[in-house]
Write a protein that holds these residues in place. Structure first.
Motif, PDB file in Angstrom:
ATOM      1  N   PRO A   1      34.191  33.422  27.730  1.00 40.07           N
ATOM      2  CA  PRO A   1      35.519  33.318  28.381  1.00 40.07           C
ATOM      3  C   PRO A   1      36.510  34.320  27.789  1.00 40.07           C
ATOM      4  O   PRO A   1      37.336  34.876  28.511  1.00 40.07           O
ATOM      5  N   ALA A   2      36.391  34.570  26.484  1.00 41.65           N
ATOM      6  CA  ALA A   2      37.315  35.512  25.845  1.00 41.65           C
ATOM      7  C   ALA A   2      37.084  36.925  26.388  1.00 41.65           C
ATOM      8  O   ALA A   2      38.038  37.662  26.645  1.00 41.65           O
ATOM      9  N   ILE A   3      35.796  37.274  26.566  1.00 39.01           N
ATOM     10  CA  ILE A   3      35.480  38.583  27.128  1.00 39.01           C
ATOM     11  C   ILE A   3      36.062  38.705  28.524  1.00 39.01           C
ATOM     12  O   ILE A   3      36.700  39.693  28.878  1.00 39.01           O
ATOM     13  N   LYS A   4      35.859  37.648  29.300  1.00 39.61           N
ATOM     14  CA  LYS A   4      36.327  37.666  30.683  1.00 39.61           C
ATOM     15  C   LYS A   4      37.850  37.867  30.736  1.00 39.61           C
ATOM     16  O   LYS A   4      38.356  38.666  31.525  1.00 39.61           O
ATOM     17  N   ALA A   5      38.539  37.158  29.846  1.00 38.45           N
ATOM     18  CA  ALA A   5      39.995  37.264  29.828  1.00 38.45           C
ATOM     19  C   ALA A   5      40.426  38.669  29.429  1.00 38.45           C
ATOM     20  O   ALA A   5      41.344  39.250  30.014  1.00 38.45           O
ATOM     21  N   ARG A   6      39.731  39.225  28.433  1.00 37.72           N
ATOM     22  CA  ARG A   6      40.090  40.567  27.964  1.00 37.72           C
ATOM     23  C   ARG A   6      39.845  41.615  29.060  1.00 37.72           C
ATOM     24  O   ARG A   6      40.654  42.513  29.277  1.00 37.72           O
ATOM     25  N   VAL A   7      38.708  41.474  29.757  1.00 37.25           N
ATOM     26  CA  VAL A   7      38.405  42.407  30.846  1.00 37.25           C
ATOM     27  C   VAL A   7      39.486  42.323  31.919  1.00 37.25           C
ATOM     28  O   VAL A   7      39.986  43.352  32.396  1.00 37.25           O
ATOM     29  N   ALA A   8      39.865  41.108  32.274  1.00 38.08           N
ATOM     30  CA  ALA A   8      40.893  40.930  33.301  1.00 38.08           C
ATOM     31  C   ALA A   8      42.197  41.576  32.855  1.00 38.08           C
ATOM     32  O   ALA A   8      42.884  42.252  33.631  1.00 38.08           O
ATOM     33  N   GLU A   9      42.521  41.382  31.580  1.00 43.18           N
ATOM     34  CA  GLU A   9      43.761  41.936  31.037  1.00 43.18           C
ATOM     35  C   GLU A   9      43.747  43.474  31.132  1.00 43.18           C
ATOM     36  O   GLU A   9      44.710  44.091  31.585  1.00 43.18           O
ATOM     37  N   LEU A  10      42.614  44.057  30.727  1.00 45.89           N
ATOM     38  CA  LEU A  10      42.522  45.518  30.739  1.00 45.89           C
ATOM     39  C   LEU A  10      42.541  46.072  32.158  1.00 45.89           C
ATOM     40  O   LEU A  10      43.185  47.083  32.427  1.00 45.89           O
ATOM     41  N   LEU A  11      41.847  45.387  33.066  1.00 51.12           N
ATOM     42  CA  LEU A  11      41.816  45.893  34.437  1.00 51.12           C
ATOM     43  C   LEU A  11      43.179  45.774  35.095  1.00 51.12           C
ATOM     44  O   LEU A  11      43.552  46.592  35.933  1.00 51.12           O
ATOM     45  N   SER A  12      43.949  44.765  34.722  1.00 53.40           N
ATOM     46  CA  SER A  12      45.293  44.702  35.299  1.00 53.40           C
ATOM     47  C   SER A  12      46.159  45.789  34.653  1.00 53.40           C
ATOM     48  O   SER A  12      47.034  46.358  35.288  1.00 53.40           O
ATOM     49  N   LEU A  13      45.865  46.118  33.395  1.00 50.75           N
ATOM     50  CA  LEU A  13      46.605  47.192  32.725  1.00 50.75           C
ATOM     51  C   LEU A  13      46.425  48.513  33.473  1.00 50.75           C
ATOM     52  O   LEU A  13      47.355  49.294  33.636  1.00 50.75           O
ATOM     53  N   VAL A  14      45.182  48.790  33.914  1.00 49.25           N
ATOM     54  CA  VAL A  14      44.942  50.043  34.632  1.00 49.25           C
ATOM     55  C   VAL A  14      45.011  49.845  36.145  1.00 49.25           C
ATOM     56  O   VAL A  14      44.622  50.721  36.908  1.00 49.25           O
ATOM     57  N   ASP A  15      45.473  48.636  36.555  1.00 52.68           N
ATOM     58  CA  ASP A  15      45.753  48.396  37.964  1.00 52.68           C
ATOM     59  C   ASP A  15      44.486  48.450  38.829  1.00 52.68           C
ATOM     60  O   ASP A  15      44.475  49.044  39.894  1.00 52.68           O
ATOM     61  N   LEU A  16      43.415  47.839  38.353  1.00 53.53           N
ATOM     62  CA  LEU A  16      42.158  47.876  39.107  1.00 53.53           C
ATOM     63  C   LEU A  16      41.576  46.477  39.301  1.00 53.53           C
ATOM     64  O   LEU A  16      40.389  46.332  39.554  1.00 53.53           O
ATOM     65  N   SER A  17      42.411  45.467  39.176  1.00 56.75           N
ATOM     66  CA  SER A  17      41.902  44.091  39.185  1.00 56.75           C
ATOM     67  C   SER A  17      41.061  43.777  40.408  1.00 56.75           C
ATOM     68  O   SER A  17      40.080  43.044  40.327  1.00 56.75           O
ATOM     69  N   GLU A  18      41.398  44.377  41.556  1.00 64.05           N
ATOM     70  CA  GLU A  18      40.665  44.019  42.785  1.00 64.05           C
ATOM     71  C   GLU A  18      39.278  44.650  42.845  1.00 64.05           C
ATOM     72  O   GLU A  18      38.465  44.295  43.676  1.00 64.05           O
ATOM     73  N   HIS A  19      38.987  45.588  41.927  1.00 64.03           N
ATOM     74  CA  HIS A  19      37.681  46.261  41.977  1.00 64.03           C
ATOM     75  C   HIS A  19      36.699  45.734  40.945  1.00 64.03           C
ATOM     76  O   HIS A  19      35.684  46.349  40.682  1.00 64.03           O
ATOM     77  N   ILE A  20      37.000  44.582  40.373  1.00 65.19           N
ATOM     78  CA  ILE A  20      36.274  44.092  39.200  1.00 65.19           C
ATOM     79  C   ILE A  20      34.760  44.042  39.377  1.00 65.19           C
ATOM     80  O   ILE A  20      34.015  44.315  38.448  1.00 65.19           O
ATOM     81  N   SER A  21      34.280  43.711  40.588  1.00 61.80           N
ATOM     82  CA  SER A  21      32.824  43.563  40.721  1.00 61.80           C
ATOM     83  C   SER A  21      32.180  44.731  41.464  1.00 61.80           C
ATOM     84  O   SER A  21      31.034  44.647  41.876  1.00 61.80           O
ATOM     85  N   LYS A  22      32.928  45.820  41.646  1.00 57.83           N
ATOM     86  CA  LYS A  22      32.329  46.990  42.289  1.00 57.83           C
ATOM     87  C   LYS A  22      31.552  47.812  41.273  1.00 57.83           C
ATOM     88  O   LYS A  22      31.703  47.645  40.070  1.00 57.83           O
ATOM     89  N   TYR A  23      30.736  48.729  41.803  1.00 60.96           N
ATOM     90  CA  TYR A  23      30.022  49.668  40.929  1.00 60.96           C
ATOM     91  C   TYR A  23      30.786  50.987  40.881  1.00 60.96           C
ATOM     92  O   TYR A  23      31.499  51.325  41.836  1.00 60.96           O
TER      93      TYR A  23
END
Lengths: 368, 566
Positions: A117-139
């Motif tokens: 869960p901590a990894i998941k939260a950190r990934v979400a945090e970083l992706l929102s930092l770079v404004d890519l949250s909607e692409h989380i499961s893309k390749y």
């Protein structure tokens, strides 16, 4: 000359006498500098100047032939890459194509034995930092170049490294995306306060992003300073020539001050140079003023013939011929309106003034 | 930061080793041992044996003198080069036209013809020889076409060689023809150049490296092939069969070693030329080239269609005749169809040969693929350059220059050496697997290196900066990204292990004889129908595995590896 090898207490990163030779080729020659924590530094220079080699030495991807590297007070000169504390972003993105965006960003976190869960939260945090949250499961292959580079940035920042290294991160992108990402990267860096070194050959990029620019040439640092200092007070002819556009011509110091070349005499501050010394004179095109035919009689007023005109959007660049300098040797930038007002045409003559304060003098010798 | 502090007193001048560097170091040691055991020591023993007499006394070049003074043996050199030269010339012309049709025309059914060209790869070379005997032998269907000449001898060797090397030539020339910049042709058209001139000034020069490369490869394949001359050579001796006769017939290992070394020399020279040529071809085409797209040309397209059909019919005629031969009760007197040849009620042959082949092929395909990928990774990926790594790269290229028969003999001497602790491996599946992996190492190694080269150079740097160990990146990223190459390598190893004869013929033991070797022996003892049946078993297995392989590859690449779709 070898600088002192004592650690500077305020320095986050300190290089002492770092050199790198590949056989007979000297990629780096006696590089010394200190970087404070939280600074954004650009290594700027033409290709082959050693800027990437320098970055790779700091990362441990290359080994310096001589010299010491300190980070956070400790000597890291001989530490392997995996034991140094940095995150890195490459021009090619180097994203793992078989992993999703979120797995790419989590790549270094999984190794830190963090809970899922901590990894998941950190990934979400970083992706929102770079404004890519909607692409989380893309390749990566499904993203644009700019988006891929933002993923690479998030991946490099995920483990909260003390130092962020950017190796020409924007060079592979379109002009518009590049301009946008410049601001975005700088904003993220401001927010996180992570010490950052970016390698680039694009002076505009360096000038808009860096706190300080290290201009490099032939393995040496020619000048280190703020973007303003680098542009307005270039320390060497190389820097003067590499940053922005610069007119160069040689002249000798005239009797009673100023410089002379043929029938052209220019007033300027000659510093300590003695009469008759040959010097390199440098003037930026935008510092040359065009004046009306019956305009004021200041110092350094010259008449010249227009050889050719280049249209550059908001201004035009005139290539001028002067008897003392030769055809097309002197470039002058004129705002579009003024050019229209003065009715400039190829073959016509113009009157121009070079303000004495804008003339910079360097020891003779062509710019390297 | 503890690691940083601990490093303070490290001696300057060299970067410290981390876990990954130690992993690589161990791998380098492992591969050095592998190549020493599997290639270098055996070869050394073979070459040194040629300098000793039967009593074990050093005699220098005396064996070579004897060899060149024996007219029968010396004649074999000429024979080998003659059949190899003629076959190569024929195969290159045929394969160029075929590859041209596949790559440079708008001929219909290209996919079908691409598959058909590769059909000969699914059977051992001796199968083509057996089929030719049925077509053109004394009691053959079309014997009259030879106008009284015997199929046993140079004619048979040339015909069979052309058939079995055809797919190799098509592949190599096809690659060269596929790499072409359409803008050269557009420029020629703009300059109003005639078609013939375009062909001779652009097409041929563009493919010249591919053609040279395929000439060399095909020539060496035929020169060193054993199966075909053994079955159809009759009294026409070539070097490969001489080695076999010296060693198996006369137990004269020293003379076998001499012939091996003599055969090794042209192979090494040719291979060296091929490497230089291949390197040039890579540099020839820039990354910005626009690939050639053929335009329809009815006459050309239809002519080529006809040509490819003829080749396909001939290919199928060979395979079909082998199939027919395995089913006919007693050629040519009783043409009743029967399965009795597949029961192998003959001394020294049986279904266990086929199972052995499967065992070898599956093991080689699984173990070999892993070893080869790992070896290529060690050569290609670590960031630090080191001399041992470059040495491994060089040694990995060597097996291609070593004919299978020579490798087999080298192994035989190595494994039977009284002081070799590995002697217990003699006649085991393990030694057959090891020799087969080594025999086919180079081609697969190059496939793996190419795949690894196409990966981003900075993956390892990124992984190191994220503190992810090499082993993890290897499984998590390298293996999935290289999956297509891994599949290619595994099928290549499987097919070749099934069909190879040369190295194995010296190494099998009681209970480990493979199907291809058994087929040679059956043919040798006059059981041609059973030999055809045995060879057909290999074909069935190869076809089955090829189909299963295609299905799995397709499924994996399209379902599991969704990231490949854009």
């Amino acid at each position: 000359m070898r600088a002192s090898t004592d650690a500077d207490a305020n320095a986050f990163l300190q290089l002492d006498g770092v050199s790198k030779a590949f056989g007979d080729f000297h990629a780096l020659v006696d590089v010394n500098f200190t970087i404070a924590e939280g600074e954004f530094i650009c290594f700027l220079g033409p290709s082959g100047c050693g800027k990437t080699t320098l970055l790779r030495c700091i990362a441990g991807l290359e080994t310096q032939s001589e010299g010491r590297i300190r980070m956070g007070g400790a000597d890291i000169s001989w530490l392997p890459t995996s034991e140094r504390d940095f995150g890195i972003v490459f021009q090619s993105y180097a994203l793992f194509p078989n992993l999703t965006v979120s797995d790419n960003v989590a790549y270094g976190l999984v190794n830190k034995r963090m809970a899922k869960p901590a990894i998941k939260a950190r990934v979400a945090e970083l992706l929102s930092l770079v404004d890519l949250s909607e692409h989380i499961s893309k390749y990566p292959g499904q993203l644009s170049g700019g988006e891929q580079q933002r993923v690479a940035l998030a991946r490099a920042l995920a483990t909260s490294p003390g130092l962020l290294l950017l190796d020409e991160p924007l060079s592979a992108l379109d002009a518009k995306v590049r301009a946008h990402l410049r601001r975005e990267i700088r904003a993220i860096q401001d927010r996180l306060g992570v010490t950052t070194i970016m390698v680039t050959h694009d002076q505009e990029e360096a000038q808009t992003m860096a706190d300080r620019i290290f201009v490099m040439n032939e393995g040496r640092i020619e000048q280190l300073g703020t973007p303003d200092e680098i542009y307005n007070a270039p320390a060497t002819p190389f820097v003067a020539d590499f940053i922005g556009v610069m007119n160069f011509f040689t002249a000798t110091v005239a009797e009673g001050g100023g410089v002379v070349r043929g029938d052209l005499t220019l007033a300027c501050e000659t510093g300590g140079h003695g009469e008759g010394t040959e010097l390199n004179c440098a003037v930026r095109p935008e510092d040359i003023r065009l004046i009306d035919r019956d305009g004021d009689d200041g110092a350094n007023i010259i008449e010249a013939t227009v050889d050719s005109i280049e249209f550059l959007g908001s201004f035009v660049r005139l290539y001028l011929a002067l008897p003392a300098l030769g055809a097309g040797e002197l470039r002058a930038d004129v705002r579009k309106e003024q050019a229209q007002h003065l009715d400039i045409a190829v073959g016509g003559t113009v009157r121009l003034r070079i303000p004495p304060a804008t003339i910079r003098l360097y020891e003779a010798g062509p710019p390297r | 930061m503890t690691a940083v502090v601990a490093s303070q007193d490290r001696s300057p001048g060299k970067l410290g080793l981390d876990r990954d560097d130690r992993t690589v170091r161990w791998l380098i040691v492992a591969f050095a041992l592998f190549f020493l055991t599997a290639l270098l020591i055996p070869l050394y023993m073979l070459i040194s044996r040629s300098l000793f007499n039967r009593q074990g006394d050093f005699t220098g070049l005396a064996n070579y003198r004897e060899y060149f003074e024996t007219p029968a043996l010396f004649q074999s050199i000429q024979n080998s080069f003659t059949v190899a030269g003629i076959s190569t010339a024929i195969v290159i012309v045929l394969a160029f036209a075929y590859a041209y049709a596949l790559n440079r025309t708008c001929m219909r059914f290209k996919g079908f013809f691409k598959v058909m060209a590769m059909v000969p790869l699914l059977s051992p070379s001796l199968l083509k020889a057996i089929a030719l005997v049925y077509w053109f032998g004394k009691q053959g269907v079309l014997s009259e076409l030879l106008f009284g000449h015997s199929i046993y001898g140079p004619i048979g060797i040339v015909m069979a060689s052309v058939f079995w090397t055809f797919p190799h030539a098509v592949l190599l020339i096809g690659t060269a023809l596929a790499l072409s910049d359409i803008r050269l042709y557009e420029a020629a058209e703009a300059l109003k150049t005639s078609h013939t001139r375009v062909f001779f000034t652009i097409t041929l020069p563009g493919a010249r490296y591919g053609i040279i490369s395929s000439i060399i490869v095909v020539f060496i394949l035929i020169l060193t092939d054993f199966g075909v001359p053994k079955v159809i050579g009759g009294n026409y001796n070539v070097m490969a069969t001489d080695i076999y006769k010296e060693v198996i017939g006369q137990q004269n290992f020293e003379m076998g070693a001499v012939v091996s070394v003599v055969l090794l020399i042209p192979a090494v020279i040719a291979f060296a030329i091929d490497r230089i040529v291949t390197r040039k071809q890579v540099a020839q085409l820039s990354a910005r080239a626009v690939p050639y797209a053929p335009k329809p040309n009815r006459l050309l397209d239809n002519t080529m269609l006809g040509y490819c059909l003829v080749i396909t019919v001939l290919t199928l005629a060979i395979l079909g005749m082998a199939q027919y031969a395995s089913l006919v009760k007693f050629w040519p007197y009783n043409l009743e169809l029967t399965l009795e040849h597949f029961s192998f009620e003959i001394e020294g042959a049986g279904w266990e040969n086929f199972y052995n082949s499967l065992k070898v092929a599956v093991t080689v395909s699984l173990v070999g693929t892993f070893v080869i990928l790992l070896g290529a990774y060690v050569v290609e990926k670590p960031r630090r350059d080191s001399i041992p790594r470059q040495a491994i790269q060089m040694v990995a290229l060597m097996p291609m220059a070593v004919p299978g028969l020579v490798l087999g003999l080298a192994y035989l001497m190595f494994i039977n050496h009284p002081s070799n602790p590995l002697g217990f491996l003699y006649g085991t599946i393990t030694i057959i697997v090891l020799s087969t992996i080594t025999h086919f190492y180079t081609v697969t190694h190059l496939t793996a290196t190419t795949a690894l080269k196409q990966m981003d150079r900075e993956f390892e740097a990124v992984s190191a900066s994220l503190k992810v160990p090499l082993t993890r990146s290897f499984w998590r990223v390298t293996v999935p990204v290289c999956m297509p190459a891994i599949f290619d390598i595994s099928i290549y190893l499987f097919l070749n292990s099934m069909t190879t004869v040369s190295a194995v013929i010296f190494l099998y033991g009681p209970g480990t004889k493979t199907a291809s070797v058994a087929a040679i022996h059956l043919d040798d003892s006059g059981e041609t129908a059973a030999a055809a049946a045995m060879a057909m078993l290999i074909v069935y297995a190869c076809i089955a595995v090829r189909v299963v392989h295609a299905i799995i590859t397709g499924w994996l690449l399209h379902r599991v590896q969704a990231w490949r779709r854009r």
